[in-house]
Design a protein around this motif. Structure first.
Motif, PDB file in Angstrom:
ATOM      1  N   ASP A 227       0.915  -1.182  -0.117  1.00 61.04           N
ATOM      2  CA  ASP A 227       0.254  -0.117   0.115  1.00 61.04           C
ATOM      3  C   ASP A 227       0.856   1.154   0.054  1.00 61.04           C
ATOM      4  N   TYR A 228       1.287   1.735  -1.263  1.00 61.28           N
ATOM      5  CA  TYR A 228       2.313   2.568  -1.400  1.00 61.28           C
ATOM      6  C   TYR A 228       1.839   4.291  -0.893  1.00 61.28           C
ATOM      7  N   HIS A 229       0.681   4.266  -0.820  1.00 58.61           N
ATOM      8  CA  HIS A 229       0.175   5.453  -0.629  1.00 58.61           C
ATOM      9  C   HIS A 229       0.180   5.818   0.868  1.00 58.61           C
ATOM     10  N   SER A 230       0.067   4.519   1.557  1.00 57.48           N
ATOM     11  CA  SER A 230       0.346   4.870   3.126  1.00 57.48           C
ATOM     12  C   SER A 230       1.970   5.113   3.248  1.00 57.48           C
ATOM     13  N   ASP A 245      14.699  11.162   9.905  1.00 60.40           N
ATOM     14  CA  ASP A 245      15.188   9.953   9.786  1.00 60.40           C
ATOM     15  C   ASP A 245      14.154   8.808   9.847  1.00 60.40           C
ATOM     16  N   LYS A 246      12.940   9.332  10.476  1.00 60.69           N
ATOM     17  CA  LYS A 246      12.029   8.020  10.124  1.00 60.69           C
ATOM     18  C   LYS A 246      11.328   7.945   8.924  1.00 60.69           C
ATOM     19  N   ALA A 247      11.336   9.126   8.527  1.00 57.76           N
ATOM     20  CA  ALA A 247      10.567   9.239   7.068  1.00 57.76           C
ATOM     21  C   ALA A 247      11.609   8.510   5.833  1.00 57.76           C
ATOM     22  N   LYS A 248      12.956   8.462   6.320  1.00 62.17           N
ATOM     23  CA  LYS A 248      13.905   8.093   4.969  1.00 62.17           C
ATOM     24  C   LYS A 248      13.403   6.515   4.483  1.00 62.17           C
ATOM     25  N   GLN A 249      13.179   5.693   5.571  1.00 62.89           N
ATOM     26  CA  GLN A 249      12.873   4.373   5.224  1.00 62.89           C
ATOM     27  C   GLN A 249      11.710   4.210   4.365  1.00 62.89           C
ATOM     28  N   TYR A 250      10.664   5.061   4.483  1.00 63.81           N
ATOM     29  CA  TYR A 250       9.599   4.901   3.845  1.00 63.81           C
ATOM     30  C   TYR A 250       9.838   5.384   2.376  1.00 63.81           C
ATOM     31  N   LYS A 251      10.962   6.522   2.247  1.00 63.03           N
ATOM     32  CA  LYS A 251      11.119   7.079   0.876  1.00 63.03           C
ATOM     33  C   LYS A 251      11.992   6.065   0.102  1.00 63.03           C
ATOM     34  N   ASP A 252      12.657   5.572   1.023  1.00 61.12           N
ATOM     35  CA  ASP A 252      13.468   4.344   0.194  1.00 61.12           C
ATOM     36  C   ASP A 252      12.568   3.256  -0.532  1.00 61.12           C
ATOM     37  N   LYS A 253      11.675   2.928   0.246  1.00 57.69           N
ATOM     38  CA  LYS A 253      10.679   1.834  -0.184  1.00 57.69           C
ATOM     39  C   LYS A 253      10.082   2.400  -1.440  1.00 57.69           C
ATOM     40  N   LEU A 254       9.572   3.519  -1.478  1.00 55.16           N
ATOM     41  CA  LEU A 254       9.082   4.298  -2.615  1.00 55.16           C
ATOM     42  C   LEU A 254       9.839   4.266  -3.963  1.00 55.16           C
ATOM     43  N   TYR A 255      11.238   4.738  -3.533  1.00 52.74           N
ATOM     44  CA  TYR A 255      12.104   4.734  -4.814  1.00 52.74           C
ATOM     45  C   TYR A 255      12.531   3.108  -5.140  1.00 52.74           C
ATOM     46  N   ASP A 256      12.531   2.227  -4.416  1.00 47.75           N
ATOM     47  CA  ASP A 256      12.738   0.932  -4.803  1.00 47.75           C
ATOM     48  C   ASP A 256      11.446   0.391  -5.700  1.00 47.75           C
ATOM     49  N   ALA A 257      10.259   0.796  -5.134  1.00 45.08           N
ATOM     50  CA  ALA A 257       9.034   0.384  -5.861  1.00 45.08           C
ATOM     51  C   ALA A 257       8.996   0.993  -7.159  1.00 45.08           C
ATOM     52  N   HIS A 258       9.690   2.074  -7.422  1.00 46.00           N
ATOM     53  CA  HIS A 258       9.453   2.985  -8.612  1.00 46.00           C
ATOM     54  C   HIS A 258      10.465   2.301  -9.571  1.00 46.00           C
ATOM     55  N   LYS A 259      11.538   1.933  -9.036  1.00 47.92           N
ATOM     56  CA  LYS A 259      12.750   1.067 -10.132  1.00 47.92           C
ATOM     57  C   LYS A 259      12.193  -0.024 -10.394  1.00 47.92           C
ATOM     58  N   ASN A 260      11.449  -0.699  -9.525  1.00 47.13           N
ATOM     59  CA  ASN A 260      10.707  -2.039 -10.003  1.00 47.13           C
ATOM     60  C   ASN A 260       9.346  -1.741 -10.824  1.00 47.13           C
ATOM     61  N   GLY A 261       8.940  -0.683 -11.236  1.00 41.90           N
ATOM     62  CA  GLY A 261       7.848  -0.469 -11.939  1.00 41.90           C
ATOM     63  C   GLY A 261       6.555  -0.897 -11.213  1.00 41.90           C
ATOM     64  N   LEU A 263       4.760   1.230  -9.144  1.00 44.58           N
ATOM     65  CA  LEU A 263       3.831   2.333  -8.854  1.00 44.58           C
ATOM     66  C   LEU A 263       2.979   2.732  -9.920  1.00 44.58           C
ATOM     67  N   THR A 264       1.727   3.332  -9.576  1.00 48.29           N
ATOM     68  CA  THR A 264       0.736   3.625 -10.617  1.00 48.29           C
ATOM     69  C   THR A 264       0.197   5.017 -10.318  1.00 48.29           C
ATOM     70  N   ASP A 265      -0.779   5.490 -10.860  1.00 52.16           N
ATOM     71  CA  ASP A 265      -1.428   6.840 -10.974  1.00 52.16           C
ATOM     72  C   ASP A 265      -0.621   7.914 -10.351  1.00 52.16           C
ATOM     73  N   ASN A 266      -1.023   8.511  -9.291  1.00 53.87           N
ATOM     74  CA  ASN A 266      -0.360   9.796  -9.060  1.00 53.87           C
ATOM     75  C   ASN A 266       1.166   9.753  -8.239  1.00 53.87           C
ATOM     76  N   LEU A 267       1.277   8.339  -7.867  1.00 55.33           N
ATOM     77  CA  LEU A 267       2.515   7.945  -7.401  1.00 55.33           C
ATOM     78  C   LEU A 267       3.606   7.584  -8.244  1.00 55.33           C
ATOM     79  N   LYS A 268       3.266   7.561  -9.588  1.00 53.00           N
ATOM     80  CA  LYS A 268       3.990   7.106 -10.518  1.00 53.00           C
ATOM     81  C   LYS A 268       5.337   7.659 -10.977  1.00 53.00           C
ATOM     82  N   ASP A 269       5.097   9.192 -10.865  1.00 53.93           N
ATOM     83  CA  ASP A 269       6.307   9.948 -11.094  1.00 53.93           C
ATOM     84  C   ASP A 269       7.008  10.733  -9.816  1.00 53.93           C
ATOM     85  N   MET A 270       5.932  10.785  -8.788  1.00 52.69           N
ATOM     86  CA  MET A 270       6.460  11.720  -7.547  1.00 52.69           C
ATOM     87  C   MET A 270       5.484  11.321  -6.498  1.00 52.69           C
TER      88      MET A 270
END
Length: 382
Positions: A227-230, A245-261, A263-270
Motif C-alpha cells: 500500500d504505497y499511498h500509506s 530519519d523516520k521518513a527515510k525508510q519509507y522514501k527508500d521503499k517508494l524509490y525501490d518500488a519505482h525502480k521495479n515499476g 507504482l501507478t496513478d499519482n505515485l508513478k512519477d512523484m
C-alpha cells in the motif's frame, strides 16, 4: 363403496403422489445446490420445470445466479415468486440480480418486498443500500446500511459503506467515527479493514492528530506492504514532526518500488512528502524519483494551492548540469508563475537539510529574495 367415493379417493391418491414427487424433486434440488452442482441442476431440471414447486424453481434460479446467467435467473425467480409470494428468498436473489444488471430502481422494489416478509435480515438491507448508493440517493442508502448494522450477523460491507457515505458527504467527524466502528467489528484480514485503517489515518491527519494517524498507517503496512499511498502518508507525518530519519525508510521503499515499476496513478512519477499552510494557501511539496539524468529536470516541487483548490504557481528545485560541472550546487531554486520562469541564486545538493529548503521556499513565497534571471517561453512563429 360408491363410485363418487372411489373417484375422490383416486384424486386424493394422485394428488398425494404429485405432492410427494414435488417434495422429492425439491429435496434433490436442495442437495444438488448444497453440493454446488449447479450445472447438473440446470441440465437435469431447467427444461422440465413447468409443474415444479416454488422452492424447486428457486433452486433452479439460484443455479443460474451462481453461473451468472442473469436473464434465466430472473425468469426462474419470477416463476417462483408467482407460485409463492410469501417466500423472501427468491425476491432477494431477484433484487441482487437486478443490481448486477444495473436496474437499480427495479431492484429497490424487490428488496423492499423481501424486507417486508423478513425484516431482520442484514443482507436484504445491505442490498437495498447498494441500490440506493448506485442511484446516488445517499441519505436513503445510509438509512438502509445503518438498518443492516442493527441486525444480527451483519457482514462487513454495511459498516464500511456507512463510513464511506459520511465521507462522500464531507462529514469528516461522522466518517471518522464510523470508520473506527468498522475497524472494531470487521475482520482484520479483509480489504474493508485495510480501507478503514487508511481512512482513519487520513482523517486523523486532516485534523492534525498525527499521533493517532501514525499507528493506523503503520498497522496497515504490517498487513499490506504494497500500500504505497500509506508510505507517502507516513512520510508527510514524519516531515510535519521534523522526524526526517523516520521518513527515510519509507522514501527508500517508494524509490525501490519505482525502480521495479510497481507504482501507478499519482505515485508513478512523484510523491507528496510535506504539506503546510502559508497565509491562506496550502503548500504541497512533492519529490520526483528522477535522478542521474544529465538533462534539466525538476526534483522538488512546491505547489501553491488557493482556497478553490486550484494551483496558482509552483516553486521547484531544478537540476543544473552547468552548476554541478562548475563545482556548484546540484539543484537551483526556481519558480514558474504566470508563464514566467525565474531562477534564484539559491542552491542545494543531495545532502541538504529540508528545513533550509523550506525556509528558502517561504522566502520566495514572501518575495524576500529576487530572482537572478527570468525568462518567458518564446511563441512559435506562424
Amino acid at each position: 363403496m360408491k363410485v363418487k367415493n372411489i373417484i375422490s379417493s383416486l384424486i386424493l391418491t394422485i394428488y398425494s403422489l404429485t405432492i410427494f414427487a414435488q417434495d422429492q424433486t425439491t429435496e434433490n434440488l436442495k442437495t444438488l445446490s448444497d453440493n454446488k452442482q449447479f450445472d447438473q441442476i440446470i441440465e437435469q431440471h431447467a427444461s422440465k420445470s413447468k409443474n415444479y414447486s416454488a422452492k424447486a424453481l428457486y433452486y433452479i434460479g439460484q443455479a443460474y445466479y451462481m453461473k451468472e446467467d442473469d436473464n434465466n435467473c430472473l425468469k426462474f425467480m419470477t416463476l417462483s415468486i408467482e407460485k409463492d409470494s410469501k417466500d423472501p428468498a427468491p425476491l432477494y436473489i431477484k433484487a441482487s440480480t437486478l443490481n448486477y444488471m444495473q436496474k437499480y430502481d427495479e431492484a429497490v422494489k424487490s428488496f423492499q418486498l423481501a424486507i417486508s416478509l423478513k425484516p431482520d435480515d442484514a443482507e436484504f438491507y445491505s442490498g437495498l443500500g447498494d441500490s440506493y448508493y448506485n442511484l446516488e440517493k445517499l441519505d436513503l442508502a445510509l438509512e438502509a446500511y445503518k438498518k443492516a448494522t442493527e441486525q444480527k450477523n451483519c457482514l462487513d460491507r454495511p459498516y464500511s459503506f456507512v463510513a464511506q457515505i459520511y465521507s462522500d458527504q464531507k462529514n469528516n467527524e461522522k466518517a471518522l467515527e464510523a470508520f473506527y466502528i468498522a475497524k472494531s467489528i470487521i475482520d482484520n484480514k479483509s480489504n474493508s479493514y485495510i480501507t478503514a485503517l487508511f481512512n482513519i489515518g487520513l482523517l486523523e491527519s486532516l485534523k492534525g492528530n498525527y499521533d493517532k494517524a501514525e499507528p493506523a498507517f503503520v498497522e496497515l503496512l504490517q498487513l499490506d506492504t504494497t500500500d504505497y499511498h500509506s508510505y507517502a502518508k507516513l512520510i508527510q507525518i514524519y516531515y510535519h514532526r521534523k522526524e526526517y530519519d523516520k521518513a527515510k525508510q519509507y522514501k527508500d521503499k517508494l524509490y525501490d518500488a519505482h525502480k521495479n515499476g510497481l507504482l501507478t496513478d499519482n505515485l508513478k512519477d512523484m510523491f507528496c512528502f510535506d504539506q503546510f499552510k502559508w497565509n491562506d494557501k496550502l503548500i504541497q511539496a512533492f519529490e520526483r524519483y528522477e535522478e542521474g539524468s544529465k538533462d534539466i529536470y525538476n526534483k522538488h516541487l512546491f505547489y501553491v494551492i488557493n482556497q478553490d483548490d486550484n494551483i496558482e504557481y509552483r516553486i521547484q528545485t531544478e537540476f543544473s548540469r552547468f552548476s554541478a560541472e562548475q563545482g556548484g550546487s546540484k539543484y537551483l531554486l526556481c519558480r514558474t508563475k504566470n508563464g514566467t520562469h525565474s531562477t534564484f541564486n539559491i542552491g542545494f545538493n543531495d545532502n541538504f537539510k529540508y528545513d533550509d529548503l523550506k525556509k528558502n521556499v517561504i522566502d520566495v513565497l514572501e518575495e524576500k529574495v529576487k530572482p537572478a534571471a527570468t525568462s518567458r517561453p518564446t511563441k512559435k512563429q506562424e
